[in-house]
Write a protein that holds these residues in place. Structure first.
Motif, mmCIF file in Angstrom:
data_model
loop_
_atom_site.group_PDB
_atom_site.id
_atom_site.type_symbol
_atom_site.label_atom_id
_atom_site.label_comp_id
_atom_site.label_asym_id
_atom_site.label_seq_id
_atom_site.Cartn_x
_atom_site.Cartn_y
_atom_site.Cartn_z
ATOM 1 N N GLU A 73 19.863 -5.386 1.879
ATOM 2 C CA GLU A 73 19.989 -5.054 3.301
ATOM 3 C C GLU A 73 21.250 -4.245 3.572
ATOM 4 O OE1 GLU A 73 20.248 -7.284 7.689
ATOM 5 O OE2 GLU A 73 19.937 -8.463 5.861
ATOM 6 N N VAL A 74 22.384 -4.677 3.035
ATOM 7 C CA VAL A 74 23.629 -3.952 3.322
ATOM 8 C C VAL A 74 23.648 -2.599 2.615
ATOM 9 C CG1 VAL A 74 24.914 -6.083 3.721
ATOM 10 C CG2 VAL A 74 24.949 -5.052 1.445
ATOM 11 N N ALA A 75 23.023 -2.511 1.438
ATOM 12 C CA ALA A 75 22.983 -1.232 0.721
ATOM 13 C C ALA A 75 22.135 -0.217 1.467
ATOM 14 C CB ALA A 75 22.444 -1.438 -0.696
ATOM 15 N N VAL A 76 20.987 -0.659 1.973
ATOM 16 C CA VAL A 76 20.120 0.236 2.741
ATOM 17 C C VAL A 76 20.828 0.689 4.016
ATOM 18 C CG1 VAL A 76 17.993 0.344 4.091
ATOM 19 C CG2 VAL A 76 17.963 -0.662 1.798
ATOM 20 N N ALA A 77 21.491 -0.251 4.668
ATOM 21 C CA ALA A 77 22.213 0.096 5.900
ATOM 22 C C ALA A 77 23.308 1.118 5.611
ATOM 23 C CB ALA A 77 22.809 -1.157 6.524
ATOM 24 N N ALA A 78 24.016 0.948 4.504
ATOM 25 C CA ALA A 78 25.064 1.892 4.143
ATOM 26 C C ALA A 78 24.476 3.255 3.792
ATOM 27 C CB ALA A 78 25.873 1.346 2.968
ATOM 28 N N ALA A 79 23.355 3.261 3.050
ATOM 29 C CA ALA A 79 22.739 4.527 2.646
ATOM 30 C C ALA A 79 22.283 5.332 3.854
ATOM 31 C CB ALA A 79 21.562 4.254 1.715
ATOM 32 N N LYS A 80 21.869 4.654 4.892
ATOM 33 C CA LYS A 80 21.428 5.351 6.105
ATOM 34 C C LYS A 80 22.576 6.091 6.790
ATOM 35 C CE LYS A 80 17.424 2.448 7.223
ATOM 36 N NZ LYS A 80 16.824 1.481 8.179
#
Length: 423
Positions: A73-80
């Protein structure tokens, strides 16, 4: 022909050996590599749709299991918000702070992109700090593919039985001194001869690239004493052991204070990241603070930093003792099964790491004793376990790992597979 076999043939047209890291080719176990479609928890799924209980765990870092929902979840949020800035971001501070708080000897840390970058950079820093040239490493110890470290390396170099140094100038390797792991007398002899020009000792505090080999009592203490006596630095390569044998690494578990520590992708939740850190006075020699240069565009990228901070937060509350007890129970059952089959083995284990050595040698304490393991028997074992849905490292010189995601059912399936093996 399976889809993995088809993909492997296609890969060999464009990628040397069809793989981007040599051991993956499965040459030493006479197999075609599995191509993986996805991974979740304790399992990986091949492109054929077959599910495997995974004891490789991306070679160790997936201690929380694959695709942990919080980390994802945090990785996807950061990638966005962007994959790389090439500029500072707050997430770098968060992960650096977490690493420094967790490891007792790390006062400052520099993020890089892999364990290899970490060890290469730590060696350069040790040489710059001491003004000396030589590095002492241990036979069978693997510290990435940096030129000075490929002399008598373990891991894939040993697995494929290829020379460690083609493409590396002889005068570079001439500065690398070699000793057997767990042999303090050899270390002392090197320092008696070259002590004024040895910048550092680099060591896996628990060797993990000749299979798992534990330090004998007094070995790490002896290295610390010798380096202090001669003014050299002690570098712990904790790419495997960091946040795996203990939240504070092997240095906390064994109570040893290295001068520098190297870390790998476990601090990024499996994303490409590494780090080196240590005493403040040494780390302040790194540019731009000091005169030892090292740089990297992707170092400290926001996605890996976010995933890493989340991972370390989860690990700070994890039940390491419970995971170790489960690993000990698994190893005890394995020993019992092999004894019933009259198959000679030594199984080395610490925390959630173990290696099965098929050998009649009473104990495995260094690379020569590790090399007595029966590779043909391991090949048969690997093939059988893979057929039964258990994924092991395609090399007898590697470790097996448990994660917090492995269930009792996973372990029971694994033990049943071992019971049915014809070795």
């Amino acid at each position: 022909m399976s889809l993995s076999e088809t993909l492997f043939q296609e890969a060999q047209k464009y990628i040397p050996g069809g793989v981007n890291s040599p051991v993956r080719a499965c040459k030493s176990v006479d197999a075609t590599p599995l191509f993986i479609k996805k991974a979740e928890g304790s399992r990986i799924t091949s492109v054929e749709g077959a599910s495997y209980i995974d004891y490789v765990l991306s070679w160790g870092p997936m201690i929380l299991g694959h695709a942990h929902p919080d980390v994802t979840e945090v990785a996807v949020a950061a990638a966005k918000k962007g994959a790389s800035y090439g500029a500072p971001c707050e997430a770098e501070i968060d992960l650096a702070r977490a690493v420094c708080h967790a490891l007792p000897t790390v006062e400052m840390v520099r993020m890089v992109n892999s364990g290899t970058e970490a060890t290469m950079s730590a060696l350069r820093l040790a040489r710059g700090y001491t003004g000396r040239n030589k590095v002492l490493k241990f036979i069978g110890g693997y510290h990435g593919h940096g030129d000075p470290f490929l002399a008598s390396a373990g891991s894939g170099v040993a697995t494929l039985a290829i020379p460690g140094t083609p493409g590396v100038p002889a005068d570079v390797v001439a500065h690398t001194l070699l000793a057997q792991y767990n042999d303090l007398e050899q270390v002392k002899a090197h320092f008696e001869r070259h002590g004024d020009d040895i910048a550092c000792i680099i060591v896996e505090p628990v060797a993990g690239n000749m299979g798992l080999v534990l330090p004998k009592p007094g070995f790490l203490e002896g290295l610390r004493e010798i380096t202090r006596q001669y003014g050299a630095l002690l570098i712990f390569d904790e790419v495997i052991t960091g946040f795996r044998v203990d939240f504070g690494g092997a240095q906390k578990r064994f109570g040893i204070q290295p001068d520098l520590t190297c870390l790998g992708k476990i601090i990024g939740g499996g994303f490409p990241v590494g780090a080196y850190g240590g005493r403040r006075d040494i780390m302040q020699r790194v540019a731009p603070c000091g005169d030892v240069y090292q740089a990297g565009t992707l170092s400290g990228n926001p996605v890996a930093m976010a995933a890493g901070t989340c991972t370390l937060e989860l690990l700070s509350r994890a039940d390491y003792a419970g995971l170790e007890q489960r690993t000990q129970a698994l190893v005890a059952e394995l020993k019992s099964i092999f004894a019933e089959k009259s198959v000679p083995v030594v199984i080395n284990q610490i925390a959630s790491i173990f290696t099965i050595f098929f050998t009649q040698t009473p104990e495995i304490v260094d690379f020569p004793t590790a090399s007595t393991a029966d590779s043909a028997r391991y090949t048969r074992f690997y093939a059988h376990m893979r057929e039964k849905g258990v994924y092991l490292a395609p090399s007898g010189y590697e470790c097996a790992f448990l994660s917090f995601a492995h269930s009792d059912r996973d372990i029971n399936i694994t033990l049943e597979a071992v019971r049915s093996a014809q070795l």
